[in-house]
Design a protein around this motif. Structure first.
Motif, PDB file in Angstrom:
ATOM      1  N   GLN A 123      -2.117   6.709   8.501  1.00 49.36           N
ATOM      2  CA  GLN A 123      -2.055   4.941   7.830  1.00 49.36           C
ATOM      3  C   GLN A 123      -0.811   4.457   7.454  1.00 49.36           C
ATOM      4  O   GLN A 123      -0.576   5.242   6.941  1.00 49.36           O
ATOM      5  CB  GLN A 123      -3.281   4.596   7.090  1.00 49.36           C
ATOM      6  N   PRO A 124      -0.231   3.453   8.467  1.00 43.00           N
ATOM      7  CA  PRO A 124       0.541   2.498   8.075  1.00 43.00           C
ATOM      8  C   PRO A 124       0.924   2.600   6.343  1.00 43.00           C
ATOM      9  O   PRO A 124      -0.066   2.163   5.447  1.00 43.00           O
ATOM     10  CB  PRO A 124       1.139   1.410   8.495  1.00 43.00           C
ATOM     11  N   LEU A 125       2.523   2.785   5.719  1.00 45.02           N
ATOM     12  CA  LEU A 125       2.648   2.517   4.706  1.00 45.02           C
ATOM     13  C   LEU A 125       3.662   2.106   4.319  1.00 45.02           C
ATOM     14  O   LEU A 125       4.444   1.535   4.432  1.00 45.02           O
ATOM     15  CB  LEU A 125       2.610   3.722   3.655  1.00 45.02           C
ATOM     16  N   ASP A 126       3.655   0.960   2.877  1.00 45.87           N
ATOM     17  CA  ASP A 126       4.534   0.482   2.592  1.00 45.87           C
ATOM     18  C   ASP A 126       5.675   0.586   2.294  1.00 45.87           C
ATOM     19  O   ASP A 126       7.283   0.244   2.510  1.00 45.87           O
ATOM     20  CB  ASP A 126       4.080  -1.463   2.158  1.00 45.87           C
ATOM     21  N   PHE A 127       5.307   2.032   1.180  1.00 52.41           N
ATOM     22  CA  PHE A 127       6.329   2.483   0.407  1.00 52.41           C
ATOM     23  C   PHE A 127       5.794   4.059  -0.151  1.00 52.41           C
ATOM     24  O   PHE A 127       4.512   3.550  -0.234  1.00 52.41           O
ATOM     25  CB  PHE A 127       6.897   2.044  -0.578  1.00 52.41           C
ATOM     26  N   LEU A 128       6.895   4.744   0.093  1.00 48.13           N
ATOM     27  CA  LEU A 128       6.053   6.209  -0.254  1.00 48.13           C
ATOM     28  C   LEU A 128       6.738   5.995  -1.935  1.00 48.13           C
ATOM     29  O   LEU A 128       7.845   6.198  -2.208  1.00 48.13           O
ATOM     30  CB  LEU A 128       6.924   7.060   0.296  1.00 48.13           C
ATOM     31  N   GLY A 129       5.585   6.423  -2.555  1.00 50.58           N
ATOM     32  CA  GLY A 129       5.953   7.049  -4.471  1.00 50.58           C
ATOM     33  C   GLY A 129       6.554   8.347  -4.987  1.00 50.58           C
ATOM     34  O   GLY A 129       5.364   9.456  -3.884  1.00 50.58           O
ATOM     35  N   VAL A 130       7.071   8.296  -5.119  1.00 50.59           N
ATOM     36  CA  VAL A 130       7.979   9.839  -5.298  1.00 50.59           C
ATOM     37  C   VAL A 130       8.053   9.701  -6.990  1.00 50.59           C
ATOM     38  O   VAL A 130       8.302   8.780  -7.776  1.00 50.59           O
ATOM     39  CB  VAL A 130       9.497   9.658  -4.880  1.00 50.59           C
ATOM     40  N   ASN A 131       7.217  10.891  -7.144  1.00 50.49           N
ATOM     41  CA  ASN A 131       7.048  12.378  -8.624  1.00 50.49           C
ATOM     42  C   ASN A 131       7.814  13.275  -8.393  1.00 50.49           C
ATOM     43  O   ASN A 131       8.524  14.260  -7.435  1.00 50.49           O
ATOM     44  CB  ASN A 131       6.007  12.158  -9.007  1.00 50.49           C
ATOM     45  N   TYR A 132       8.960  12.739  -9.372  1.00 47.84           N
ATOM     46  CA  TYR A 132      10.131  13.828  -9.694  1.00 47.84           C
ATOM     47  C   TYR A 132      10.662  13.599 -10.959  1.00 47.84           C
ATOM     48  O   TYR A 132      11.350  13.331 -11.927  1.00 47.84           O
ATOM     49  CB  TYR A 132      11.560  13.423  -8.949  1.00 47.84           C
ATOM     50  N   TYR A 190       0.503  -1.323  -0.318  1.00 44.69           N
ATOM     51  CA  TYR A 190       0.107  -0.229  -0.068  1.00 44.69           C
ATOM     52  C   TYR A 190       0.740   1.255  -0.282  1.00 44.69           C
ATOM     53  O   TYR A 190       1.643   1.490   0.509  1.00 44.69           O
ATOM     54  CB  TYR A 190      -0.670  -0.203   1.149  1.00 44.69           C
ATOM     55  N   SER A 191       0.423   2.659  -0.370  1.00 44.75           N
ATOM     56  CA  SER A 191       0.978   3.288  -1.097  1.00 44.75           C
ATOM     57  C   SER A 191       0.522   4.912  -1.666  1.00 44.75           C
ATOM     58  O   SER A 191      -0.967   4.168  -1.470  1.00 44.75           O
ATOM     59  CB  SER A 191       2.661   3.284  -2.178  1.00 44.75           C
ATOM     60  N   VAL A 192       1.104   5.856  -1.233  1.00 42.09           N
ATOM     61  CA  VAL A 192       0.451   6.955  -1.427  1.00 42.09           C
ATOM     62  C   VAL A 192       1.735   7.575  -2.575  1.00 42.09           C
ATOM     63  O   VAL A 192       2.886   7.116  -2.368  1.00 42.09           O
ATOM     64  CB  VAL A 192       0.114   7.641  -0.855  1.00 42.09           C
ATOM     65  N   THR A 193       1.019   8.444  -4.021  1.00 43.28           N
ATOM     66  CA  THR A 193       2.064   9.125  -4.882  1.00 43.28           C
ATOM     67  C   THR A 193       2.304  10.260  -4.514  1.00 43.28           C
ATOM     68  O   THR A 193       1.011  10.992  -4.360  1.00 43.28           O
ATOM     69  CB  THR A 193       2.252   8.467  -6.048  1.00 43.28           C
ATOM     70  N   LEU A 194       3.022  10.876  -4.090  1.00 45.74           N
ATOM     71  CA  LEU A 194       3.247  12.249  -4.212  1.00 45.74           C
ATOM     72  C   LEU A 194       4.660  12.735  -4.738  1.00 45.74           C
ATOM     73  O   LEU A 194       5.118  12.378  -5.122  1.00 45.74           O
ATOM     74  CB  LEU A 194       3.753  13.231  -2.341  1.00 45.74           C
ATOM     75  N   ASN A 195       4.485  14.642  -5.103  1.00 44.87           N
ATOM     76  CA  ASN A 195       5.489  14.709  -5.727  1.00 44.87           C
ATOM     77  C   ASN A 195       5.594  15.970  -4.973  1.00 44.87           C
ATOM     78  O   ASN A 195       5.058  17.255  -4.780  1.00 44.87           O
ATOM     79  CB  ASN A 195       5.090  15.500  -7.440  1.00 44.87           C
ATOM     80  N   PHE A 196       7.032  16.331  -5.043  1.00 48.20           N
ATOM     81  CA  PHE A 196       7.415  17.262  -4.219  1.00 48.20           C
ATOM     82  C   PHE A 196       8.915  17.838  -5.364  1.00 48.20           C
ATOM     83  O   PHE A 196       8.790  17.952  -5.886  1.00 48.20           O
ATOM     84  CB  PHE A 196       8.723  15.826  -3.336  1.00 48.20           C
ATOM     85  N   HIS A 197       8.240  19.117  -4.131  1.00 49.58           N
ATOM     86  CA  HIS A 197       8.560  20.292  -4.394  1.00 49.58           C
ATOM     87  C   HIS A 197      10.787  20.627  -3.414  1.00 49.58           C
ATOM     88  O   HIS A 197      10.167  20.738  -2.591  1.00 49.58           O
ATOM     89  CB  HIS A 197       8.352  21.866  -4.564  1.00 49.58           C
ATOM     90  N   VAL A 198      11.114  20.115  -4.597  1.00 50.87           N
ATOM     91  CA  VAL A 198      12.437  20.200  -4.363  1.00 50.87           C
ATOM     92  C   VAL A 198      13.705  21.985  -4.303  1.00 50.87           C
ATOM     93  O   VAL A 198      13.318  22.675  -5.551  1.00 50.87           O
ATOM     94  CB  VAL A 198      13.798  19.408  -5.045  1.00 50.87           C
ATOM     95  N   LEU A 199      13.636  22.449  -3.702  1.00 45.83           N
ATOM     96  CA  LEU A 199      13.864  24.302  -3.250  1.00 45.83           C
ATOM     97  C   LEU A 199      14.609  24.325  -3.002  1.00 45.83           C
ATOM     98  O   LEU A 199      15.604  24.468  -1.665  1.00 45.83           O
ATOM     99  CB  LEU A 199      12.593  24.697  -1.989  1.00 45.83           C
ATOM    100  N   ARG A 200      15.389  25.755  -3.883  1.00 46.06           N
ATOM    101  CA  ARG A 200      16.484  25.949  -3.442  1.00 46.06           C
ATOM    102  C   ARG A 200      16.231  27.672  -3.820  1.00 46.06           C
ATOM    103  O   ARG A 200      15.888  27.910  -4.263  1.00 46.06           O
ATOM    104  CB  ARG A 200      17.508  25.619  -4.944  1.00 46.06           C
TER     105      ARG A 200
END
Ligand code: FCB
Length: 480
Positions: free
Chosen positions: A295-304, A228-238
């Motif tokens: 809720q517990p997750l098995d992994f976090l989905g990362v979109n980059y 079970y997971s969710v996918t988030l798009n992260f803002h990598v900030l500089r």
């Protein structure tokens, strides 16, 4: 760019045997067949048929016609050697009006898809929501309305009952940031509403929907090793300006921690409340919500895809930064429209996004530091370029170069201790790129939008080689 340590073009790096390699699509972007087999209307149907919303007036009516070409597309995935395929389920095919009885003919399509994947030895990774909300639920208030979260949980329970014996990985939401902030904040995505309060309410109800849906899935699914997971798009900030640290904190709060806080820590960040105090007191967050969300997750989905450079504006704008239209009361960054996004140093993809593989390494390492026990999976990474087909071949060297650098970045993050479980390239096919229609091509496989013919690009072959050897292929003469 100087070759060597920092150009991220290493070859020969090896990925472990159990590292998941595959590709991804989303329902509205590839399926077409929008009026068939009882499918209901989604907010993207309505939005794409509204004049002026999509570049060139494109719609997803036909898209890649994947709905009718399922078997041959599955064969193509097998030819590429994909180990996993990440697809999304169109809610309006399962529940045409977003609630109540299920539509068996819609169910049948996804059953055939999942069975077809399994028959070819490809692991199905199913996303429940990649932005195509049933229009009937939008008419009832959409994600700003709390009830939508309950409807989403009900839909999740149905899908879990139907496919829960076969799907390997479940993902609740894809990029809720886009759903909330682009859908209800700036309004550049469906349903095209522009209101800061609506965007923040939507973000919370997406979080709640995620948590409730996970609980329903866990109840319904029978496959014992399903993940079970969710996918988030992260803002990598500089940012190098003296005000950059404050700007970075703000965008990190409203762009990243607004989701990771409740989902992974069980609390919204205090600084987000302060930044958005003029918009809302957040009283729409009810007592049990955070327990339901975390809720517990098995992994976090990362979109980059790329990075952002920010500083505070010299003078705060009088109106929303996205428009001078006084009817528009929202922005992409509720409570933080006094943050300025600066031009990024190139090179760029055809989206105008800067190519920064070091940003991917930085993001993976940072997420690992923030959430040390949580495995990660790259659920989207890839690039649009202006591909040209010549004599039935697509020599997309730029895309190979992009992928090589980002696979290198992922490998470097793993070497630094990040528990990265897999990498899914966006996208399997060229497809409908939301408000940019068919103008931007992300596929490993080219789609001719007149004949709908598919052509494996050089990048598709390159990725096949990576999957087969588990190593980043060495550049051929023409790619050097
Ligand atoms: C992501 C979306 C995906 C695709 C890529 C390019 O934000 O999840 O559907 O459009 O961007």
């Amino acid at each position: 760019m100087i070759e060597g340590e920092d150009d991220y073009r290493d070859s020969g790096l090896e990925f472990p045997a159990d590292f998941v390699l595959g590709s991804a699509t989303a329902a509205y972007q590839v399926e077409g067949a929008v009026r068939e087999d009882g499918r209901g209307v989604s907010i993207w149907d309505t939005f794409s048929h509204t004049q002026g919303r999509i570049l060139n007036g494109d719609t997803g009516d036909i898209a890649d016609d994947h709905y009718h070409r399922l078997e041959s597309d599955l064969d193509l995935m097998a030819r590429l050697g994909l180990e996993s395929y990440r697809f999304s389920i169109a809610w309006p095919r399962i529940q045409p009006a977003g609630s109540g009885a299920i539509n068996e003919r819609g169910v049948d399509f996804y059953a055939r898809l999942v069975d077809g994947l399994l028959a070819r030895g490809i692991r199905p990774i199913a996303t429940l929501y990649h932005w195509d909300l049933p229009q009937a639920l939008e008419d009832a208030g959409g994600w700003p309305n709390r009830d939508t979260a309950s409807r989403f949980a009900e839909y999740a329970s149905h899908v879990g009952n139907i496919l829960g014996d076969r799907v390997s990985v479940w993902t609740t939401l894809n990029e809720p940031w886009c759903s909330a902030h682009l859908g209800y904040g700036s309004g550049v995505h469906a349903p095209g509403i522009s209101n800061d309060l609506a965007a923040l309410r939507a973000a919370h109800h997406l979080n709640l929907g995620h948590g409730l849906a996970l609980q329903e899935l866990r109840r319904a699914v029978t496959k014992p090793d399903a993940e079970y997971s969710v996918t988030l798009n992260f803002h990598v900030l500089r940012g190098e300006h003296e005000t950059s640290p404050e700007a970075i904190r703000r965008i990190d709060a409203v762009g990243n921690r607004i989701f990771t806080g409740p989902m992974l820590r069980g609390a919204y960040p205090e600084d987000l409340f302060e930044d958005t105090a003029s918009i809302t007191d957040w009283s729409f967050v009810k007592a049990t919500d955070l327990a339901n969300i975390s809720q517990p997750l098995d992994f976090l989905g990362v979109n980059y895809y790329s990075t952002n450079t920010v500083k505070m504006r010299d003078a705060a704008p009088a109106t929303a930064d996205d428009s001078r239209d006084p009817a528009i009361t929202g922005s992409t960054w509720p409570g933080s429209r006094d943050v300025e996004f600066l031009d990024q140093p190139g090179p760029y993809t055809a989206m105008g996004w800067n190519i920064a593989p070091d940003g991917l390494e930085e993001l993976l390492v940072s997420l690992h530091e923030q959430f040390p026990k949580l495995p990660l999976m790259i659920t989207e990474n890839g690039a649009a370029f202006d591909d040209v087909e010549i004599d039935g071949e697509v020599h997309d060297r730029d895309r190979i170069d992009y992928l090589r650098r980002h696979f290198t970045a992922a490998h470097r993050a793993m070497a630094r201790g990040v528990d990265l479980r897999g990498y899914l390239v966006w996208s399997f096919l060229d497809n409908f790129e939301w408000n940019l229609g068919y103008a931007k091509r992300f596929g490993l496989v080219r789609v001719n939008y007149e004949s709908l013919e598919r052509t494996i690009k050089d990048s598709g072959r390159w990725f096949s080689e990576l999957i087969a050897t588990r190593r980043i292929p060495a550049p051929r003469g023409s790619e050097r």
